[in-house]
Every structure is written in structure tokens, then in C-alpha cells.
Design a protein around this motif. Structure first.
Motif, PDB file in Angstrom:
ATOM      1  N   GLY B  78     -25.926 -30.219 -85.066  1.00 15.97           N
ATOM      2  CA  GLY B  78     -26.754 -31.342 -84.666  1.00 15.97           C
ATOM      3  C   GLY B  78     -28.092 -30.899 -84.818  1.00 15.97           C
ATOM      4  O   GLY B  78     -28.670 -29.904 -84.775  1.00 15.97           O
ATOM      5  N   LEU B  80     -30.944 -32.409 -83.253  1.00 17.14           N
ATOM      6  CA  LEU B  80     -31.530 -32.714 -82.203  1.00 17.14           C
ATOM      7  C   LEU B  80     -31.736 -31.550 -81.197  1.00 17.14           C
ATOM      8  O   LEU B  80     -31.232 -31.451 -80.324  1.00 17.14           O
ATOM      9  CB  LEU B  80     -31.114 -34.057 -81.443  1.00 17.14           C
ATOM     10  N   LYS B 142     -33.341 -38.815 -78.176  1.00 20.30           N
ATOM     11  CA  LYS B 142     -32.073 -38.855 -78.440  1.00 20.30           C
ATOM     12  C   LYS B 142     -31.733 -40.344 -78.225  1.00 20.30           C
ATOM     13  O   LYS B 142     -31.223 -41.014 -78.983  1.00 20.30           O
ATOM     14  CB  LYS B 142     -31.042 -37.889 -77.607  1.00 20.30           C
ATOM     15  N   PHE B 146     -30.654 -43.386 -80.805  1.00 21.93           N
ATOM     16  CA  PHE B 146     -29.585 -43.941 -80.991  1.00 21.93           C
ATOM     17  C   PHE B 146     -29.234 -45.454 -80.294  1.00 21.93           C
ATOM     18  O   PHE B 146     -28.471 -46.308 -80.557  1.00 21.93           O
ATOM     19  CB  PHE B 146     -28.274 -43.266 -80.290  1.00 21.93           C
ATOM     20  N   ILE B 156     -31.195 -41.058 -88.614  1.00 24.90           N
ATOM     21  CA  ILE B 156     -30.034 -40.383 -88.111  1.00 24.90           C
ATOM     22  C   ILE B 156     -28.541 -40.886 -88.285  1.00 24.90           C
ATOM     23  O   ILE B 156     -28.337 -42.036 -88.289  1.00 24.90           O
ATOM     24  CB  ILE B 156     -30.502 -40.218 -86.523  1.00 24.90           C
ATOM     25  N   GLY B 160     -25.270 -37.385 -85.211  1.00 25.84           N
ATOM     26  CA  GLY B 160     -26.323 -36.734 -84.952  1.00 25.84           C
ATOM     27  C   GLY B 160     -26.513 -35.413 -85.626  1.00 25.84           C
ATOM     28  O   GLY B 160     -27.426 -34.559 -85.503  1.00 25.84           O
TER      29      GLY B 160
END
Lengths: 262, 781
Positions: B78, B80, B142, B146, B156, B160
Motif C-alpha cells: 500500500g 498510504l 485516506k 477514497f 489512487i 490503495g
């Protein structure tokens, strides 16, 4: 011999003492360009012109009042006439040189006032090539200033000041300003991007004397990279008209007083 | 005869001819440093073509970039996390400083505008101004990512793990240089992240660089292979060198002239050196015949002149047919096709000129004993090659019906194959599967919205119409409809911004994630957005008077077919949902579709015209329509078989394949011309021997025909086979090229040359044997 030295010092000294430092020039310029009078009003016509010649129009009344000295706090009240579908929209800015502005917007279609966060003073003002900072000024202490040369613009003698931002988060790496030696208005500004290339040019195209204050009533900001430019014309320009403090409130945002906006 | 005198002149002044050729060559070589390539598919069509004018207009109206590079960053754990986000920030900062990058419109975590609401405050700011320091800040980031459909599949991926930085290029910037610079930047970062550089300009400019390599490395290698092959065939260094020189001279003259005239090298013309080298092998017939004649006459000068008399006519006509086959391309619409046609036609004419001057001159200069030594190896009866060819020829001569029936079956199969041909073109697939570009493209297309970009421009008839809820909702509906297509990865439009602002103004309430009810609301929302966002955000999706809206359609494949699907889906939607707006496709994906179709149709048209022209030349050469038809059959058959195979193996009929059609025609016709000309010559020579008294040549009897056919299959047939082998060996080099169009061309030329040589040697005897009654009806002419 001693006499001669004293004489020499006497001629040199005044020059040293009375020559303006670059910071002083910028301060005087800021005062002349953005802080003239106690308050100020203008009908502003902005033409946003794309590279291909397409135009968008922004027509608004701008009211400004100083709170404190030159370089201090200011409040702006803006009423939009055009584009047609945003008529009655109003916009208010409390400008603080040392911190982020407060901004409010009234959206008439849903009868709602919203605060708008404004951490980026370098963002575009209503989609034009001017940034908020270009409209309301940049804190002089945010940059280091140096006189790079003296030059004429047309028949006006100018200082050319190079201003380099102290922080790295600005969209330009330095700016050159041509400041008129007599009235201290900026006649031209060149912005150089982070790669060191010239990318934006400001010009004051018409200077008028209004109530004894020299005012740039026509100005252009051109983005050389996108080919986009914004032409601004001030009309009904006036100073010291006695705008009340109470105008700058949420209440008047919703119902702007006719006498000020017309 | 004028040509005859050129040969005699060359034999008399060999040194002058060689010197002149060298001077001309050196002069034209000086043009080479001026060479520039043009791999931009845009230039396939003239600037004034409708699609280019329209595309330019769309780009101008919406402030769009012609070229965009995407840098994909993948972290399997990921992206993030503070570490990866820090890298994204650093890399973005570095990219902004690259020359040629349009810094103001780079889209990345730190530059993309995000509209949010915090308490009572509306905020338009870059998504990430600083790397989040706490887990809580990370969670906020986050959430912002999203919940905003503008970000998902753009910056993105849904899981993720992947992000992309979109790097628009200034006009005229070199995509490969910028891509290389980006690669250097990411190399400095350590860690688990993988980086992928994709996008049309990278592909295009990498292609250009590879093209140079191909011309610089593969053409000489092809030359060397031919050189070795010729040497093995004739065992004489001077002969091999002279043949190579002829090829090089024609390449240098034609390329030098092209460059000197200021034309850039396109993908097609980049193949022309190998083409010319292959066409040059036609002079093998001269050498082949010369060896035979020299053995018979033992006098060099006579042998040269006799050789030129014998093969002069077929060589002249094959050159004419080949040149004509390419010259018709000059009358097509696609610029590189025109240039390519003219270039190869010119080179072919130069080759022919050299065959009648330079080659005789060289032959004159070669020492007699060397030729004697070399040519003594040549003997029709002994040579294994000639034995083999004779048996090939006798197969057709003795079992003509069986041969023709097998041919008919193959013909039917080939036609079935041709019906399966799929017309398509995919620029990214011009690179090999394991190339960086292909891999990058695959990853980004799998994880994000797609690297190929098309536009659908909604055009209304009145100003401000786009601001109406009706238009907005329609655009939104059309987007959802298009997103149902498997090739469409993501769409975005002004409606997405309007919906976003509506929601944000109402405290992020999901209920308001819709197009608002009134035109005033839409107008004011857009204005509000324009007050703080980057101007380009809005400019990219609506025009100034709000008459037109631009829907971005990201495609997951570079197949030209994908955009065709989009256009069809738009038309279907418009039919079932009428509205006073027009929808016009634009963008690079659309342009690829248009030029691809244009090239294919151009080549097809060119092919048909070339077929007619070549037929006319055959008629002139044989002075008989009947013989022209016979000569034409193996030719057509070969082409049909090749395209039948293309259909069966499922290879897309793309630009390189379409170029082949004209080439195959121009080259394969050579064999038929040689075979029939020499066969008829042999018949005349033999008949003359038998009936010396008779003024009028009588109809030859079958025995004579059979013998002559076998002789032709063996002697000029050897020339044909050698020619084909040489040709094939030169082109086989292209199969090792790093770019698939060259591989395709290489593979198909190799198989086509071998096939058409064999077809000629088997089918011409079979056809002539079967149709002798018809062919010789009026006697032998």
C-alpha cells in the motif's frame, strides 16, 4: 587635507543616508499601490482571455478599507455582476499580512454563506491570472529584496527590485519589479518559475490621478507558458468615501447595500 | 538501343563509371548528419486534415496537452504510508523542475486540487500539502482519497497500492528525454516501491530512438549477411563487394536525397534501406547468367554484353514493375506512405541504372583468372541446386493437374483465413512484451483508469447550455453508459466537479452527491470552484461560453478498436436518449483510430492500383495478355496465402502488415518476369536452331516446351532461388529487431520470398504445361 576629507564625507554622506534601501522602496510601493487612502472603491472589469482568444468576463465592485497603517490589516468586499448566473454573489476577505486571510462567500442560489479556507494566497483569483496575493498584496517580509538595476519604462525612471521568496513553497523563484521612482507604483513585474524561466508578466497599462492618488486603472497579467492573460480595467474609482466598518459582515454579504455596490 | 549503349560505354570506361558513382555517393552522404526522425503519428495525416484541425481545436478550446507521461508508483504493502508518501512528494518536486514539463498542470498527491469541507469552511487545496505526520492524519488523507470519485483510479487504485503522477509536456518537448530524466529521479529512491513510466510520448519517442538504432545497426548487419551469402554463392570477393556497393549506393543516394530535401524519417521510410538492399539482389540474375555465359564463351567483354542482352529485358522490367508498385503509393493520402513509396521507387530506379553501368564496369575491372576460377564451379548438370530446381520444375511440368488441384485447395483455405483478418493497430504493442514500456502500460492499465486517452466533446447550440441540469445529467448518464464498456477504465467531466461541490457545500452529505436542480446553482457552484481551483481544472472540461463540455475517457488498451467501441456506445446512447447536443470524438485515442484506418485503406487502395499497374507492365513485357495472366497467378497466390496465414494466426492487420502488401507485389512479380522471359527466350533460341529456314516461328511442340521449362527451372531458376535466399537472409535480420513492426515485416518477407520463388518454379511450369494449347495458339511470339 583634513578639510578635504571632511568635505568629501560631507558630499558622500547625504547620498548614503538618503538613498532608499530595497525594502523601503517595496514598502513605499505597497503603500502607493494597495493602501492608498483610508478606503477605496472601483468597478472592476476583468477579461480572462485564453490563448485561442476565447473570453470570460468577471465584472465586480470592489470595496476596500484599511485598518491600521500601510502594510497592516485590510478588509475587502466584492460584489459580482458578471457572469450573469453569479449575479448577487458576494465575497468578503479579511486580510492579515502575518497570517491566513479569512474569506466568506455568499452563494445566492442556495442562500448560503460559506467560509472558504485560504491557506494558499498564490491560488488564482476567480479563475484569472491574478492570484489573491496579486490583488491584495504580499507581505514584504516574506521576500528578500535587492536593487538589481535602474531602468526606464517608457519615460519613467524605475528601480528594478529583485524579490526572492524566503520559503520554497511559492510558485515562482524570484520576481523583478519595475517601481516608478516618483509615484512608487509598480509599472511592470516579471515572475520567474522554479526552473528560472520567465512565466508571468504584470504590466500597469494606464495610470490615472484620482483624488491626487496615482492609480493603475488598467493592468494586465499574462501567463507566458499557458498563453492565458487577464486584462483588468478599473472604472468609477474613488478614495476616502467613508465606508462603514459594519459593511464587512455576514449580514451585508447576503444583502449588499446598493449605495456601495452601484 | 540506348540501354545497350550504356552497357557498352560502361565496359569501355569502367573506371570513369566507378569514380562517378563514388563521387555522387560521397556528396549525398554529407546530408546524413541532418537526419531527423518523426514518429509522431499525428504527422501521418496532413495538418489540414479534418481530424487534425478538429483535434487542434479541441486542444485549444479546453487547454489540453497533446502529450502526457504517467509515472506509476506501486507498493504492494500500500502506498498510504509516510515513507511512500514522502517519496511521492520528493519525486513530484523533482519532476516539476524538469525542463519541458508543464509544471502548473502536473497531477500528483501534492498538486491535484481537492475540494473538502471542514466544519463550516470550504477548502480547495492540493490533496496533500505535507506528508501526514500522525496515523490520524493518514486516516484523513485516506478518507479524502477514497470518497472522491475524481481521485479513484486516477491517482489512487482501488486497492490503495498504486498511484500515478501525470506529467503533461510542453509543446515540442522530447518524451523520451523526459521519461529518462524521470527514471533517473526514481532511481535515487530506495525501498519496495516499483516505478513504471508509461504514456504515448514515451512510446513514440522511444520508438524513434529504436528506429535510429535499427537503421544504424540492423541495416548494416543485413548487408553483411547478404555479403556473406553472395560470397558463398559466387566465391568471388570483388563480385560480392560490387553487389553490396550497388545496394549501398542506391540506399545512400535515395536516403541522402530524402534527408537533403528536408523530409524527416518516418517509421516506414526507416525500413527502406533493408527494402532497397533486398531489391538490389535482383542483380544476382546478372551475375548468375554471367557465370554461365563466361564458362561458355571464355571472353569477358563478350560475356558481359551477351549477359546484359539476355537478362537486360527482364531486369529492366522487374525494376520497372517494382518501381511502379512503390510509385503508386505516392498518390495516396498518408504522408509517410507517400514518402516511403517515392523513396523506394527512386532507389529502385537507381539500382536499375547501376545494373546497366556500375555492374558491367566492375565486371570489366575484375581480373579474368579470378572469374575463371570462380565460374568453373558453375555447371548446370553438376550443381546440386540446379538438380533440385529441375526436379521442382519437373513436378509442375509432369503432374500439372495435381499441382493445380493442391493449389486450388490452398486457395480456398487462404480465402477462409483472409475472412478472419482483424483490422487493428496498437502502438504500444509495437514494443515487445517484456519491454519496459509494455510492462508499464500493462500495470497502469490493470491498476488505474487507463493510459490511452480519448475525448468525447458534447457540443450544444447555445451559450451556457452546459450549465443546465438537463445537460449535466445527460453527461453524467453518458459517462456511466461508457463506463460499462470493458475497455473504458474511467471517465471524468464537469459533472463530476459540480456533484462534488454540491456535496461539499452541504457538509459532505452523500444525498447531495448529485447534479443540483437549477442552472443558477450549477453556475454558482462552478464559479465557486473556479474561485480557488487551478484554472486548468475547469478549462479542461468546459469551454469558455459553456457551449461545449469535454468528457475524458480513459481506455485500458491502445487498440484502435477501443475508441471505435466508445464512438459506437455514444451513438447508441444518443439514439435512445435524444438531446439537442452533438457528440464528437477527439483525442489521441481517436486520432490513432483515424490514421490507422486511413493508412490501411490507403495501402489497400495503393495495392489495388499497384496490381493494375503491375499487370499492365507484365502485358507490355510479354507483349501478351495471356502470358501476363499466367505470370500473375503465382504472384496473387503467394499474396493470398500470406494473408490467409495472417488471418489464421490471429495477427492483427496493422500498419506494418499493410505496407507489406504493396511490397510483396513489387517483389514477387520479379520472379515471374524472369521465369517467363527466359523461358520464352529459350524457346526462341531452340526453335531457331531447329527450323532455321522458316521465317515464321511455329507453335512449339510439347517436348520442346517441357525441356525448355526444365531448363528455365534449373538455370534462371537458380537465379530466382538465389535471389529469394539472399532476400530472405537480408530480411531475417529484422526478426531480431526490438520492435514488433520490424519483426513482422522481417518474418513475412522471408516467408513470402521463399514461397513466391517456390510458387514460381512449381506453378509456372504446371500452368504453362496445362495451358500450352491456349498460350501458343498464335504461335510463339
Amino acid at each position: 587635507m583634513r578639510r578635504f576629507l571632511v568635505f568629501l564625507v560631507m558630499i558622500l554622506l547625504p547620498l548614503k543616508v538618503f538613498a532608499l534601501t530595497p525594502d523601503e522602496i517595496m514598502k513605499k510601493s505597497q503603500a502607493a499601490f494597495l493602501y492608498q487612502g483610508k478606503d477605496f472603491k472601483a468597478r472592476v472589469m476583468m477579461k480572462l482571455i485564453s490563448k485561442g482568444g476565447q473570453e470570460r468576463v468577471r465584472e465586480l465592485t470592489m470595496l476596500r478599507k484599511n485598518f491600521g497603517e500601510s502594510g497592516g490589516d485590510q478588509k475587502y468586499f466584492i460584489y459580482f455582476f458578471q457572469p450573469a448566473d453569479v449575479k448577487d454573489m458576494t465575497f468578503m476577505v479579511y486580510k492579515y499580512p502575518k497570517k491566513d486571510d479569512d474569506r466568506w462567500l455568499f452563494v445566492p442560489a442556495i442562500n448560503m454563506v460559506r467560509r472558504i479556507a485560504a491557506q494558499d494566497k498564490r491560488s488564482s483569483f476567480v479563475g484569472s491570472d491574478f492570484t489573491y496575493e496579486d490583488i491584495s498584496g504580499r507581505d514584504i517580509e516574506d521576500d528578500t529584496h535587492a536593487i538589481s538595476k535602474e531602468e526606464k519604462i517608457g519615460n519613467r525612471d524605475c528601480y528594478v527590485i529583485k524579490s526572492t521568496p524566503k520559503a520554497a513553497d511559492v510558485d515562482y523563484s524570484y520576481k523583478l519589479s519595475w517601481i516608478d521612482k516618483t509615484n512608487f507604483l509598480p509599472l511592470k513585474e516579471e515572475y520567474y518559475d522554479r526552473k528560472g524561466e520567465l512565466y508571468k508578466v504584470f504590466t500597469a497599462d494606464e495610470i490615472k490621478d484620482i483624488k491626487g492618488f496615482p492609480t493603475a486603472t488598467k493592468r494586465t497579467m499574462k501567463n507566458l507558458q499557458s498563453g492565458h492573460r487577464t486584462e483588468v480595467t478599473f472604472s468609477k474609482t474613488d478614495y476616502n468615501i467613508g465606508i462603514e466598518d459594519s459593511l464587512f459582515s455576514e449580514r451585508y454579504l447576503k444583502q449588499p447595500p446598493k449605495k456601495w455596490i452601484e | 538501343m540506348k540501354k545497350f549503349s550504356l552497357v557498352e560505354f560502361s565496359v569501355r570506361h569502367p573506371k570513369l563509371i566507378v569514380a562517378l558513382a563514388i563521387i555522387f555517393t560521397l556528396a549525398l552522404m554529407t546530408q546524413f548528419p541532418k537526419m531527423k526522425t518523426d514518429t509522431n503519428p499525428k504527422n501521418m495525416l496532413p495538418k489540414t486534415s479534418d481530424v487534425r484541425v478538429w483535434n487542434d481545436e479541441v486542444e485549444k478550446t479546453f487547454g489540453l496537452y497533446e502529450d502526457m507521461i504517467a509515472l506509476g508508483i506501486v507498493n504492494d504493502k500500500g502506498i498510504l504510508n509516510q515513507d511512500t508518501l514522502g517519496k511521492i512528494q520528493r519525486i513530484t518536486d523533482e519532476i516539476l523542475k524538469i525542463k519541458g514539463v508543464s509544471a502548473r498542470d502536473v497531477s500528483s498527491f501534492t498538486t491535484i486540487d481537492n475540494v473538502t469541507v471542514e466544519g463550516e469552511t470550504l477548502k480547495v487545496a492540493p490533496l496533500m500539502t505535507a506528508v501526514p505526520k500522525t496515523d490520524k492524519d493518514l486516516e484523513i488523507l485516506k478518507k479524502m482519497l477514497f470518497e472522491n470519485p475524481l481521485f479513484i483510479n486516477r491517482i489512487i487504485s482501488k486497492d490503495g497500492k498504486t498511484t500515478a503522477i501525470y506529467v503533461p509536456l510542453e509543446k515540442g518537448a522530447n518524451g523520451k528525454e523526459i521519461a529518462d530524466r524521470i527514471r533517473e529521479i526514481v532511481k535515487k529512491e530506495k525501498g519496495d516501491e516499483k516505478y513504471y513510466v508509461a504514456g504515448d510520448p514515451v512510446a513514440r519517442d522511444t520508438f524513434g530512438a529504436e528506429m535510429f538504432k535499427l537503421m544504424g545497426i540492423f541495416s548494416p548487419i543485413a548487408g553483411m549477411i547478404m555479403f556473406i551469402a553472395i560470397y558463398l554463392m559466387f566465391r568471388n570477393l570483388s563480385l560480392s563487394i560490387s553487389m553490396m556497393m550497388v545496394a549501398m549506393i542506391s540506399i545512400i543516394w535515395s536516403m541522402g536525397l530524402l534527408i537533403g530535401l528536408g523530409f524527416p524519417i518516418h517509421i516506414m521510410s526507416s525500413m527502406s534501406p533493408v527494402f532497397l538492399m533486398a531489391i538490389a539482389t535482383d542483380s544476382i540474375h546478372i551475375f548468375n547468367e554471367f557465370y554461365f555465359r563466361y564458362r561458355e564463351k571464355k571472353d569477358k567483354k563478350t560475356a558481359i554484353i551477351e549477359t546484359m542482352n539476355a537478362v537486360g529485358r527482364p531486369v529492366r522490367y522487374t525494376a520497372l514493375a517494382t518501381a511502379a508498385g512503390f510509385a503508386v503509393l505516392m498518390f495516396m493520402h498518408i504522408i509517410p506512405v507517400k514518402v516511403f513509396g517515392g523513396l523506394v521507387a527512386f532507389g529502385t530506379i537507381i539500382l536499375r541504372l547501376l545494373s546497366f553501368s556500375f555492374i558491367p564496369a566492375i565486371l570489366t575491372l575484375i581480373k579474368e583468372e579470378k572469374i575463371e576460377k570462380a565460374s568453373s564451379r558453375e555447371d548446370v548438370e553438376l550443381s546440386r541446386t540446379t538438380q533440385f530446381l529441375r526436379s521442382l520444375g519437373s513436378f509442375g511440368t509432369h503432374k500439372p493437374k495435381a499441382t493445380v488441384i493442391v493449389g486450388l485447395i490452398l486457395f480456398v483455405v487462404a480465402v477462409i483465413g483472409i475472412t478472419k483478418i482483424n483490422v487493428n493497430n496498437n502502438m504500444v504493442e509495437w514494443f515487445k512484451k517484456n519491454s519496459d514500456i509494455r510492462i508499464a502500460d500493462k500495470i497502469l492499465n490493470a491498476d488505474l483508469g487507463g493510459t490511452s486517452l480519448g475525448y468525447v466533446v458534447a457540443v450544444s447550440k447555445e451559450d451556457d447550455y452546459i450549465k443546465t441540469p438537463e445537460a449535466m445529467r445527460y453527461i453524467e448518464g453518458l459517462q456511466r453508459h461508457l463506463e460499462r464498456l470493458p475497455v473504458v477504465g474511467k471517465t471524468s467531466s464537469v459533472a463530476d466537479y459540480v456533484k462534488r461541490i454540491n456535496r461539499v457545500l452541504h457538509n459532505d452529505d452523500l444525498q447531495y452527491d448529485v447534479v443540483p436542480e437549477t442552472k443558477e446553482m450549477i453556475g454558482q457552484y462552478i464559479f465557486l470552484f473556479s474561485m480557488s481551483a487551478k484554472p486548468s481544472d475547469l478549462d479542461n472540461v468546459v469551454d469558455y461560453p459553456f457551449r461545449k463540455a469535454n468528457i475524458w475517457v480513459q481506455l485500458k488498451t491502445w487498440d484502435a478498436q477501443a475508441m471505435r467501441d466508445v464512438i459506437k456506445a455514444v451513438d447508441d446512447y444518443k439514439k435512445s436518449h435524444p438531446i439537442p447536443m452533438e457528440f464528437k470524438p477527439a483525442g489521441i485515442a481517436y486520432f490513432n483510430l483515424v490514421w490507422n484506418d486511413a493508412v490501411l485503406w490507403d495501402m489497400l487502395r495503393g495495392f489495388i492500383v499497384a496490381m493494375i499497374v503491375v499487370f499492365v507492365i507484365l502485358v507490355f513485357n510479354f507483349r501478351s495478355i495471356k502470358w501476363a495472366i499466367v505470370g500473375y497467378i503465382p504472384l496473387l497466390f503467394t499474396i493470398l496465402l500470406i494473408y490467409g496465414v495472417v488471418g489464421f494466426i490471429g495477427k492483427d492487420f496493422d500498419m506494418p502488415i499493410s505496407v507489406l502488401s504493396c511490397l510483396s507485389l513489387g517483389m514477387a512479380v520479379d520472379f515471374a518476369i524472369h521465369f517467363i522471359s527466359r523461358f520464352k527466350q529459350k524457346l526462341v533460341e531452340s526453335s531457331e536452331l531447329r527450323i532455321e529456314s522458316s521465317e515464321q516461328l511455329k507453335t512449339p511442340n510439347s517436348e520442346l516446351i517441357t525441356n525448355s521449362l526444365l531448363w528455365t527451372a534449373a538455370r534462371p531458376g537458380k537465379g530466382i532461388m538465389l535471389n529469394a535466399v539472399l532476400f530472405a537472409s537480408a530480411f531475417s535480420v529484422m526478426m531480431f529487431a526490438p520492435l514488433t513492426p520490424y519483426i513482422t515485416v522481417g518474418a513475412f518477407i522471408v516467408s513470402m520470398m521463399m514461397l513466391s520463388a517456390i510458387m514460381t518454379i512449381i506453378y509456372l511450369p504446371a500452368l504453362i504445361t496445362l495451358m500450352q494449347g491456349w498460350l501458343f495458339k498464335g504461335g510463339l511470339r
